[in-house]
Design a protein around this motif. Structure first.
Motif, PDB file in Angstrom:
ATOM      1  N   ALA A 195      90.310  25.816  58.927  1.00  0.00           N
ATOM      2  CA  ALA A 195      90.912  27.282  58.555  1.00  0.00           C
ATOM      3  C   ALA A 195      89.899  28.197  58.161  1.00  0.00           C
ATOM      4  CB  ALA A 195      92.022  27.201  57.663  1.00  0.00           C
ATOM      5  N   ASN A 196      88.546  27.828  58.406  1.00  0.00           N
ATOM      6  CA  ASN A 196      87.327  28.797  58.316  1.00  0.00           C
ATOM      7  C   ASN A 196      87.269  28.997  56.606  1.00  0.00           C
ATOM      8  OD1 ASN A 196      86.378  29.195  60.725  1.00  0.00           O
ATOM      9  ND2 ASN A 196      87.776  30.704  61.159  1.00  0.00           N
ATOM     10  N   ARG A 197      87.848  27.811  55.918  1.00  0.00           N
ATOM     11  CA  ARG A 197      87.460  28.190  54.445  1.00  0.00           C
ATOM     12  C   ARG A 197      87.083  27.118  53.719  1.00  0.00           C
ATOM     13  NH1 ARG A 197      92.214  30.660  52.198  1.00  0.00           N
ATOM     14  NH2 ARG A 197      92.257  29.348  50.275  1.00  0.00           N
ATOM     15  N   GLY A 198      85.628  26.586  54.567  1.00  0.00           N
ATOM     16  CA  GLY A 198      84.527  25.705  54.155  1.00  0.00           C
ATOM     17  C   GLY A 198      83.738  26.515  52.849  1.00  0.00           C
ATOM     18  N   LEU A 199      83.438  25.963  51.955  1.00  0.00           N
ATOM     19  CA  LEU A 199      83.067  26.870  50.678  1.00  0.00           C
ATOM     20  C   LEU A 199      81.481  27.173  51.044  1.00  0.00           C
ATOM     21  CD1 LEU A 199      83.646  28.184  48.003  1.00  0.00           C
ATOM     22  CD2 LEU A 199      82.921  26.022  47.136  1.00  0.00           C
ATOM     23  N   PHE A 200      80.898  25.984  51.389  1.00  0.00           N
ATOM     24  CA  PHE A 200      79.381  25.894  51.702  1.00  0.00           C
ATOM     25  C   PHE A 200      78.910  26.320  53.382  1.00  0.00           C
ATOM     26  CE2 PHE A 200      78.483  22.775  47.997  1.00  0.00           C
ATOM     27  CZ  PHE A 200      78.610  23.828  47.175  1.00  0.00           C
ATOM     28  N   THR A 201      77.746  27.010  53.560  1.00  0.00           N
ATOM     29  CA  THR A 201      77.267  27.050  54.844  1.00  0.00           C
ATOM     30  C   THR A 201      77.289  25.450  55.531  1.00  0.00           C
ATOM     31  OG1 THR A 201      75.955  29.034  54.345  1.00  0.00           O
ATOM     32  CG2 THR A 201      75.649  27.606  56.496  1.00  0.00           C
ATOM     33  N   SER A 202      76.929  24.609  54.649  1.00  0.00           N
ATOM     34  CA  SER A 202      76.823  23.251  55.204  1.00  0.00           C
ATOM     35  C   SER A 202      78.073  22.562  55.448  1.00  0.00           C
ATOM     36  CB  SER A 202      75.974  22.466  54.135  1.00  0.00           C
ATOM     37  OG  SER A 202      76.603  22.491  53.079  1.00  0.00           O
ATOM     38  N   ASP A 203      79.205  23.035  54.897  1.00  0.00           N
ATOM     39  CA  ASP A 203      80.712  22.713  55.389  1.00  0.00           C
ATOM     40  C   ASP A 203      81.230  23.242  56.614  1.00  0.00           C
ATOM     41  OD1 ASP A 203      80.935  21.300  52.898  1.00  0.00           O
ATOM     42  OD2 ASP A 203      81.327  23.009  51.811  1.00  0.00           O
ATOM     43  N   GLN A 204      81.003  24.652  56.708  1.00  0.00           N
ATOM     44  CA  GLN A 204      81.551  25.444  57.606  1.00  0.00           C
ATOM     45  C   GLN A 204      80.754  25.190  58.943  1.00  0.00           C
ATOM     46  OE1 GLN A 204      84.532  27.063  57.070  1.00  0.00           O
ATOM     47  NE2 GLN A 204      84.664  26.839  59.539  1.00  0.00           N
ATOM     48  N   THR A 205      79.416  24.772  58.893  1.00  0.00           N
ATOM     49  CA  THR A 205      78.617  24.714  60.068  1.00  0.00           C
ATOM     50  C   THR A 205      79.102  23.361  60.917  1.00  0.00           C
ATOM     51  OG1 THR A 205      76.410  24.687  60.709  1.00  0.00           O
ATOM     52  CG2 THR A 205      76.882  23.106  59.149  1.00  0.00           C
ATOM     53  N   LEU A 206      79.793  22.532  60.231  1.00  0.00           N
ATOM     54  CA  LEU A 206      80.367  21.356  61.066  1.00  0.00           C
ATOM     55  C   LEU A 206      81.278  21.764  62.151  1.00  0.00           C
ATOM     56  CD1 LEU A 206      81.291  18.925  58.140  1.00  0.00           C
ATOM     57  CD2 LEU A 206      79.024  19.289  59.387  1.00  0.00           C
ATOM     58  N   LEU A 207      81.899  22.966  62.451  1.00  0.00           N
ATOM     59  CA  LEU A 207      82.549  23.597  63.461  1.00  0.00           C
ATOM     60  C   LEU A 207      81.591  24.083  64.648  1.00  0.00           C
ATOM     61  CD1 LEU A 207      85.702  25.348  62.113  1.00  0.00           C
ATOM     62  CD2 LEU A 207      85.512  22.842  63.133  1.00  0.00           C
ATOM     63  N   THR A 208      80.377  24.292  64.217  1.00  0.00           N
ATOM     64  CA  THR A 208      79.511  24.917  65.142  1.00  0.00           C
ATOM     65  C   THR A 208      78.950  23.965  66.434  1.00  0.00           C
ATOM     66  OG1 THR A 208      77.324  24.531  63.883  1.00  0.00           O
ATOM     67  CG2 THR A 208      78.676  26.696  63.627  1.00  0.00           C
ATOM     68  N   ASP A 209      78.997  22.674  66.111  1.00  0.00           N
ATOM     69  CA  ASP A 209      78.458  21.612  67.081  1.00  0.00           C
ATOM     70  C   ASP A 209      79.901  21.083  67.613  1.00  0.00           C
ATOM     71  OD1 ASP A 209      78.095  18.737  67.297  1.00  0.00           O
ATOM     72  OD2 ASP A 209      76.280  19.710  68.183  1.00  0.00           O
ATOM     73  N   PRO A 210      79.758  20.981  68.922  1.00  0.00           N
ATOM     74  CA  PRO A 210      81.277  20.248  69.544  1.00  0.00           C
ATOM     75  C   PRO A 210      81.521  18.840  69.107  1.00  0.00           C
ATOM     76  CG  PRO A 210      79.841  21.464  71.346  1.00  0.00           C
ATOM     77  CD  PRO A 210      79.165  21.332  70.093  1.00  0.00           C
ATOM     78  N   THR A 211      80.430  18.035  69.075  1.00  0.00           N
ATOM     79  CA  THR A 211      80.770  16.691  68.412  1.00  0.00           C
ATOM     80  C   THR A 211      81.160  16.527  66.967  1.00  0.00           C
ATOM     81  OG1 THR A 211      78.598  15.868  69.932  1.00  0.00           O
ATOM     82  CG2 THR A 211      79.575  14.262  68.024  1.00  0.00           C
ATOM     83  N   THR A 212      80.409  17.411  66.142  1.00  0.00           N
ATOM     84  CA  THR A 212      80.869  17.399  64.762  1.00  0.00           C
ATOM     85  C   THR A 212      82.138  18.056  64.643  1.00  0.00           C
ATOM     86  OG1 THR A 212      79.620  19.490  64.339  1.00  0.00           O
ATOM     87  CG2 THR A 212      78.733  17.368  63.979  1.00  0.00           C
TER      88      THR A 212
END
Length: 325
Positions: free
Chosen positions: A261-278
């Protein structure tokens, strides 16, 4: 091959095997030497949790921060001295780490019944496991036999991943510790419990980059909520927010639901959506919480064996905060 050479080769193999066995951790390590060890640690964690539910997240984080610096050797517990700034006082750990008093209490009780037997490093590993269980995660066996390190340097906490890393940087950081990308995504789920200081993510709200003040990947309503909790220009370093606003004291899948829902608090949380595998792993963990909990338990057990000291290496500290003299 001569008889002498054959005997030498056999002796070498036996010695190697003994060294390998010595280096291995063992489930039930204290069964004979201090049978109450795990029970006592569990009691202290339980008592602390009922006083303050947030301590569980602190103990899980403590284990992570211990293992990623010099291995799981209890070095994160050592106090600074007049001549040395220790790990716990680095910006990566202070003021975010908490729960040291739980380890102290467990150690004091263990020293009273099994003096010089149970290491501080093992207490940290047991306490992290018990914290996962008490917050709703799955239990797992903790192989023990770790010994305590004698070195703790604030300068070495650079190996801890900051909250600003992207997915490639996170993957590399975890791989350097012998953990896979999938285990990185799995262990990131520890952020489903606990809190964060505003300073750790303030840049996403007010100074993201030279062209935009707010991170465009952050849900706008969530960003507005965070801005109320973390006002711009505030110098209060004690301001904190829950990592997962819905269930901050429960080990569940909502961390991954928040990311979707794009509510990851850290950059390091939300970045997991930027790679297809993760991104696929995030989706799977959100949809199949029991599967994630199972993977999380396995990954925690594996992480707890990073760079351990065993056998005659290190020491068994009498006081977890102070190296033996």
């Amino acid at each position: 091959m001569s008889v002498r050479m054959l005997i030498s080769a056999l002796i070498f193999l036996v010695l190697c095997e003994c060294m390998m066995l010595e280096a291995q951790l063992q489930v039930g390590f204290y069964d004979n030497s201090c049978s109450m060890a795990e029970f006592i640690v569990r009691q202290e964690v339980t008592n602390a949790f009922f006083r303050n539910k947030g301590v569980a997240a602190g103990l899980v984080r403590m284990h992570f921060h211990d293992c990623f610096v010099r291995g799981c050797d209890g070095s994160v517990l050592i106090d600074s001295t007049a001549t040395n700034s220790a790990e716990k006082d680095s910006p990566a750990n202070n003021p975010s780490l908490r729960g040291f008093e739980v380890i102290d209490s467990a150690k004091a009780r263990l020293e009273s019944v099994c003096e010089g037997v149970v290491s501080c490093a093992d207490i940290v590993a047991f306490a992290a496991r018990d914290s996962v269980v008490i917050t709703g995660g799955l239990g797992y066996e903790v192989p023990a036999g770790r010994r305590d390190g004698r070195i703790s340097l604030a300068s070495e906490t650079r190996s801890l991943p900051p909250p600003t890393l992207d997915v490639d940087q996170l993957t590399q950081n975890f791989r350097s510790m012998g953990l896979t990308q999938e285990e990185m995504v799995t262990l990131s789920g520890a952020h489903t419990i606990g809190r964060s200081h505003c300073l750790a993510f303030r840049n996403r709200l007010y100074s993201f980059n030279s062209t935009t003040s707010q991170d465009p990947s952050l849900d706008r309503s969530y960003a507005a909520q965070l801005k109320q909790q973390c006002p711009e220009g505030s110098t209060d370093a004690s301001l904190v927010v829950p990592m997962n606003p819905v269930t901050p004291a429960i080990t569940d899948e909502y961390y991954y639901t928040d990311i979707l829902a794009n509510r990851g608090l850290f950059t390091s949380d939300q970045t997991l959506l930027t790679d297809p595998t993760t991104a696929i792993q995030v989706l799977q963990n959100a949809r199949f919480p029991f599967l994630w909990k199972s993977k999380f338990a396995s990954a925690m057990a594996k992480m707890g064996q990073i760079g351990v000291l065993t056998g005659t290496a290190g020491e068994i500290r009498a006081n977890c905060r102070v190296i033996n003299t």
